[in-house]
Scaffold this motif. Structure first.
Motif, PDB file in Angstrom:
ATOM      1  N   UNK A  85      -8.978  10.484 -11.631  1.00  0.00           N
ATOM      2  CA  UNK A  85      -9.046  10.225 -13.072  1.00  0.00           C
ATOM      3  C   UNK A  85      -9.813   8.942 -13.394  1.00  0.00           C
ATOM      4  N   UNK A  86      -9.564   7.890 -12.600  1.00  0.00           N
ATOM      5  CA  UNK A  86     -10.237   6.615 -12.837  1.00  0.00           C
ATOM      6  C   UNK A  86     -11.733   6.744 -12.656  1.00  0.00           C
ATOM      7  N   UNK A 104       1.033   4.731  -2.726  1.00  0.00           N
ATOM      8  CA  UNK A 104      -0.202   4.998  -3.458  1.00  0.00           C
ATOM      9  C   UNK A 104      -1.032   6.015  -2.694  1.00  0.00           C
ATOM     10  N   UNK A 105      -1.882   6.705  -3.435  1.00  0.00           N
ATOM     11  CA  UNK A 105      -2.755   7.693  -2.804  1.00  0.00           C
ATOM     12  C   UNK A 105      -3.800   6.995  -1.946  1.00  0.00           C
ATOM     13  N   UNK A 106      -4.195   7.652  -0.880  1.00  0.00           N
ATOM     14  CA  UNK A 106      -5.303   7.148  -0.068  1.00  0.00           C
ATOM     15  C   UNK A 106      -6.587   7.230  -0.864  1.00  0.00           C
ATOM     16  N   UNK A 107      -7.534   6.414  -0.516  1.00  0.00           N
ATOM     17  CA  UNK A 107      -8.851   6.484  -1.140  1.00  0.00           C
ATOM     18  C   UNK A 107      -9.497   7.816  -0.758  1.00  0.00           C
ATOM     19  N   UNK A 108     -10.327   8.364  -1.629  1.00  0.00           N
ATOM     20  CA  UNK A 108     -11.028   9.606  -1.293  1.00  0.00           C
ATOM     21  C   UNK A 108     -11.827   9.448   0.002  1.00  0.00           C
ATOM     22  N   UNK A 151       0.827  -1.209   0.000  1.00  0.00           N
ATOM     23  CA  UNK A 151       0.000   0.000   0.000  1.00  0.00           C
ATOM     24  C   UNK A 151       0.860   1.258   0.000  1.00  0.00           C
TER      25      UNK A 151
END
Lengths: 83, 205
Positions: free
Chosen positions: A50-51, A4-8, A1
């Motif tokens: 973006x996804x 990577x960016x944290x989830x919103x 993990x």
């Protein structure tokens, strides 16, 4: 993990959904003429990963296709090409 | 007066038959689910506090289970809100056994204990989240025939996991009793769970 960016967060999700809804409402008002909604499009893209933008774009296409089927019905003779 | 009596009897009979039809449809569905015997195995995962949790730890409890991931655009938050609301509705009723809300990730690569903790605190306070190694998570999912497929990552390393969307009801014997799709409301789920709780008969010892 790592890396990577944290989830919103919940707040970020709601901001994204709000921007998406405003953009979609603009498209509804302008018969999907996206050039009339550029500012809202940019806002939508800036507030959503973006996804998610890609995912929601596909979702809109699907919802519109579904609505078309419901209102106009399915006409296999018009689709041509693929079977 | 005789006509009213006859109409009343006919109406009563019609209502009874409709109830009967519903009962038989539910019984058929339950028999089908039992025949599938989904949810076997004994997964070994960790919760958002890092504690090990096995499926057998939940024996004796009613569980409402959802598989999802924290980077999910819309479906997972909606389903978790619904799941939380269903649990809340049932909590208000005295005399019903407690219902454990449970989330298992389909994205173990990103959803570690800390990520689950951050994500799940926005939903029901007792919502437990589970993660683990890729193999452990895959094994837990396949026991419920969960479909999950990570899409290609973009330049930011972000990706969407395409996955089947269902809320599963597990009975105290650990087996699947029912499942609820996107279209089922929180109220429908609460009604269904209540019915299962009241009519539950363990199949095994």
């Amino acid at each position: 993990a790592g890396g990577e960016m944290s989830a919103p967060t919940m707040e970020e999700r709601k901001a994204c959904w709000g921007a998406r809804d405003e953009f979609w409402q603009c498209l509804d008002r302008h018969a999907d003429n996206a050039s009339q909604c550029e500012k809202l499009r940019r806002s939508f893209e800036s507030l959503c990963p973006q996804q998610w933008v890609k995912y929601f774009d596909k979702r809109r296409d699907f919802l519109k296709y579904k609505k078309k089927l419901e209102t106009e019905g399915y006409h296999p003779s018009e689709t041509g090409g693929k079977s | 007066l005789v006509v009213l009596g006859a109409l009343g009897a006919a109406g009563g009979a019609w209502l009874y038959l409709r109830e009967e039809k519903g009962r038989r449809a539910r019984a058929r569905r339950q028999a089908e689910l039992r025949a599938l015997a989904l949810g076997q195995g004994n997964f070994q995962l960790q919760d958002q506090a890092g504690r090990p949790r096995r499926k057998s730890d939940f024996r004796g409890q009613w569980v409402l289970l959802y598989f999802g991931f924290t980077h999910c655009p819309d479906v997972c938050p909606e389903e978790l809100e619904k799941l939380s609301r269903a649990v809340e509705l049932l909590e208000r009723e005295p005399g019903l056994p407690p219902l454990q809300p449970l989330f298992i990730t389909v994205d173990p690569q990103r959803d570690d204990a800390a990520a689950l903790g951050r994500y799940l605190r926005d939903f029901h306070p007792r919502l437990l989240g589970l993660t683990g190694s890729a193999e452990e998570v895959r094994a837990a999912g396949s026991a419920y025939r969960v479909y999950a497929s990570a899409g290609p990552p973009d330049e930011a390393g972000d990706y969407i996991v395409d996955h089947s969307v269902l809320i599963y009801l597990l009975g105290p014997d650990g087996l699947l009793l029912d499942c609820y799709g996107r279209a089922k409301s929180a109220e429908h789920i609460a009604r269904s769970v209540r019915r299962h709780m009241r009519t539950y008969q363990p199949l095994h010892d």
